[in-house]
Write a protein that holds these residues in place. Sequence first.
Motif, mmCIF file in Angstrom:
data_model
loop_
_atom_site.group_PDB
_atom_site.id
_atom_site.type_symbol
_atom_site.label_atom_id
_atom_site.label_comp_id
_atom_site.label_asym_id
_atom_site.label_seq_id
_atom_site.Cartn_x
_atom_site.Cartn_y
_atom_site.Cartn_z
ATOM 1 N N ALA A 164 104.415 57.318 -25.882
ATOM 2 C CA ALA A 164 104.732 58.900 -25.252
ATOM 3 C C ALA A 164 104.817 58.078 -24.474
ATOM 4 N N ALA A 165 103.964 57.077 -23.801
ATOM 5 C CA ALA A 165 104.242 56.532 -22.468
ATOM 6 C C ALA A 165 105.771 56.260 -21.795
ATOM 7 N N SER A 166 106.311 55.903 -22.649
ATOM 8 C CA SER A 166 107.751 55.654 -22.338
ATOM 9 C C SER A 166 108.556 57.058 -22.521
ATOM 10 N N GLY A 167 108.272 57.661 -22.896
ATOM 11 C CA GLY A 167 109.430 59.154 -23.707
ATOM 12 C C GLY A 167 108.515 60.073 -21.886
ATOM 13 N N ALA A 168 107.469 59.657 -21.595
ATOM 14 C CA ALA A 168 107.453 60.665 -20.146
ATOM 15 C C ALA A 168 107.482 59.659 -18.891
ATOM 16 N N ALA A 169 107.896 58.114 -19.035
ATOM 17 C CA ALA A 169 108.355 57.958 -17.954
ATOM 18 C C ALA A 169 110.171 57.968 -17.852
ATOM 19 N N ARG A 170 110.676 57.999 -19.288
ATOM 20 C CA ARG A 170 112.118 58.647 -19.157
ATOM 21 C C ARG A 170 112.101 60.123 -18.189
ATOM 22 N N ALA A 171 111.162 61.554 -18.137
ATOM 23 C CA ALA A 171 110.920 61.461 -17.708
ATOM 24 C C ALA A 171 111.271 61.911 -15.911
ATOM 25 N N LEU A 172 111.084 60.662 -15.668
ATOM 26 C CA LEU A 172 111.026 60.281 -14.353
ATOM 27 C C LEU A 172 112.560 60.583 -13.072
ATOM 28 N N PRO A 173 112.559 60.966 -12.625
ATOM 29 C CA PRO A 173 113.371 61.052 -11.827
ATOM 30 C C PRO A 173 113.818 60.239 -10.626
ATOM 31 N N THR A 174 114.792 59.501 -10.562
ATOM 32 C CA THR A 174 114.899 57.433 -10.608
ATOM 33 C C THR A 174 115.270 57.935 -8.830
ATOM 34 N N LEU A 175 115.627 58.938 -8.385
ATOM 35 C CA LEU A 175 115.768 59.232 -6.880
ATOM 36 C C LEU A 175 114.432 59.666 -6.579
ATOM 37 N N GLY A 176 113.369 59.894 -6.916
ATOM 38 C CA GLY A 176 112.144 60.778 -6.641
ATOM 39 C C GLY A 176 111.829 59.280 -6.395
ATOM 40 N N LEU A 177 111.201 58.435 -7.242
ATOM 41 C CA LEU A 177 111.298 57.183 -7.110
ATOM 42 C C LEU A 177 111.234 56.215 -6.305
ATOM 43 N N VAL A 178 112.991 56.475 -6.187
ATOM 44 C CA VAL A 178 112.332 55.256 -4.980
ATOM 45 C C VAL A 178 112.858 56.128 -3.673
ATOM 46 N N THR A 179 112.209 57.397 -3.521
ATOM 47 C CA THR A 179 111.625 57.272 -1.903
ATOM 48 C C THR A 179 111.069 57.282 -1.763
ATOM 49 N N LEU A 202 112.477 52.779 -14.785
ATOM 50 C CA LEU A 202 113.756 53.225 -15.660
ATOM 51 C C LEU A 202 114.375 52.185 -16.963
ATOM 52 N N ALA A 203 114.494 51.137 -16.937
ATOM 53 C CA ALA A 203 114.320 50.216 -18.242
ATOM 54 C C ALA A 203 113.558 50.406 -18.792
ATOM 55 N N ILE A 204 112.476 50.340 -18.417
ATOM 56 C CA ILE A 204 111.379 50.071 -19.335
ATOM 57 C C ILE A 204 111.166 50.956 -20.664
ATOM 58 N N PRO A 205 111.382 51.716 -21.297
ATOM 59 C CA PRO A 205 111.271 52.731 -22.676
ATOM 60 C C PRO A 205 112.137 52.909 -23.632
ATOM 61 N N SER A 206 112.848 52.158 -23.091
ATOM 62 C CA SER A 206 114.089 51.329 -24.030
ATOM 63 C C SER A 206 114.479 50.671 -24.924
ATOM 64 N N LEU A 207 113.684 49.686 -23.457
ATOM 65 C CA LEU A 207 113.708 48.894 -23.573
ATOM 66 C C LEU A 207 111.970 47.622 -24.641
ATOM 67 N N LEU A 208 111.532 49.211 -24.650
ATOM 68 C CA LEU A 208 110.228 49.089 -25.393
ATOM 69 C C LEU A 208 110.352 49.742 -26.734
ATOM 70 N N ALA A 209 111.164 50.368 -26.672
ATOM 71 C CA ALA A 209 111.378 51.652 -27.636
ATOM 72 C C ALA A 209 112.143 50.209 -28.652
ATOM 73 N N GLY A 210 113.448 49.317 -28.241
ATOM 74 C CA GLY A 210 114.227 48.657 -28.720
ATOM 75 C C GLY A 210 113.058 47.702 -29.717
#
Lengths: 324, 222
Positions: free
Chosen positions: B64-79, B99-107
Amino acid sequence: MIRRTARPIARRGALAALGAGGLASLAAACSSSDPLAEETSDASGGGGGASDAGGGAAGALVVGSQAYYSNEIIAELFAQVLEAAGLSITREYQIGQREVYLPELESGAVDLLPEYTGNLLQYYQADAPSASPEEIAEALAGVLPDGLTALPFAEATDQDSYTTTADFASANSLTAIPDLAGVQEDLKIAANSEFEARPYGPAGVKETYGVDVALVPVEDSGGPLTVKALTDGTVQLADIYTADPAIQKNGLVTLEDPESLILPQNVVPIASSKVDDAAAAEIAKVTGALTTEELIALNTRSIDEQAKSADIAREWLAEKGIVA
Amino acid sequence: MNQLLAALDWLLDPARYSGPGGIPMRLAEHLGYTALGVVLAAVVAIPLGLLVGHTGRGRGLAVAASGAARALPTLGLVTLFALLVGIGLLAPTLAFVILAIPSLLAGAYSACEAVDPRTVDAARAQGMTEMQVLTRVELPLGMPLVITGIRAATLQVISTAMLAAYVGNGGLGRFIFLGLKTQDYPQMLAGSLLVIALALVLDGALLLVQALTRPRGAVPAG
């Protein structure tokens, strides 16, 4: 030029940026051309204004705005003053960049849009030199395509600036850009990356005033990130638009520009031939009253109260006695 | 001249290959930001993912957490981060880590899950400790999936690392933003082409690593 499109997102604060972002505004800009074409045909079919009586061609006037919150407020001022005069108005706000909305103006899909003299002049004539507001407006009249007219410009400007903190200004006795030449430390200015290429950028300020500045690119067009870089001391200078409420709010000092290095950006209504003399006279009531201070006050209401442009415009027009 | 040719022309100008604003420097910066983001994310996400995969606990939360994290827009986070910590490298790095955590976690957790439970049971029956089961059985067998996660994360971060330039850093984003804002579209396109080339090269390299780490005799896990 494009900087104005990226700005509203940043200005609305971080939460809005989470949802949109500067790049998204590009997509919005691209998609806005088609609906626009439909809107105009709708308007001529359905709009029933007082001015319709003359003939089929005279439908509603379409008022457009850039995707920049302050520009939308000005557009809304024009729209309401024209409505008060009995015209039927269709609103097409938040149209992306000049590349998108100028063709719409030229094709007659949009009839009226607030612009800024200097940037618009340089859109048509990239090498246009900086000059006084009057000279810029005169030059602009010469380069506009057939069918478009620049109505009399307002005193209000929303232009680039060399702005610093009150502390830095008083510590170094700064009031104007040339005073920077006496500052001992290395000067850094936060601005969009295109600042490097602008005539008033590092090269221009060196040539005109003998001041060395290095650019730190921050791409939010003088928005909160740029202001923060200035207030937390990462940079000593920032390019912040003169009508930005952040200047007053943070006690910033905009340095004077005695040689008109920075292109003047007076608010100027650009009108199609459908805007007749009577309509132009109504618009002139707005531009005649619009000073930079008034524009800052309008912008402040938008940012601080998140008030709608329609409400801000209605109250301002009533307060000025332009629309009862 | 068409834009693509103009972009190639831009890329071929030898003057652009030197100095602090030159292409090699910007490429190195871009790679550096990517490496920083992926490595920091890996330090957090891979052990966590292995733990989740090995114990089977917290899987629902991780998904659930990695799914939610994938939906965060990175430009918004940078700002958002830059508004908190100021311009510089910290804000985009934090955003790239997220941005990188969800894929790494899932792997990592799927690497453990993909191992045949009978193999794990056999390892336990041999007297291996839980740590030995993880490091000597599950991790080697699941390594291709861990690398898949690293590949996906690297690809995402490298294509997003241009946003570092949004808040006063270097990287290939400098060409893209400058090109965009001065209507110098060949420059913008050239910057994008460099990002694409970098992403392809890195993805190819990681694909090779993936093939090399595939355990002998194991059925390709994916």
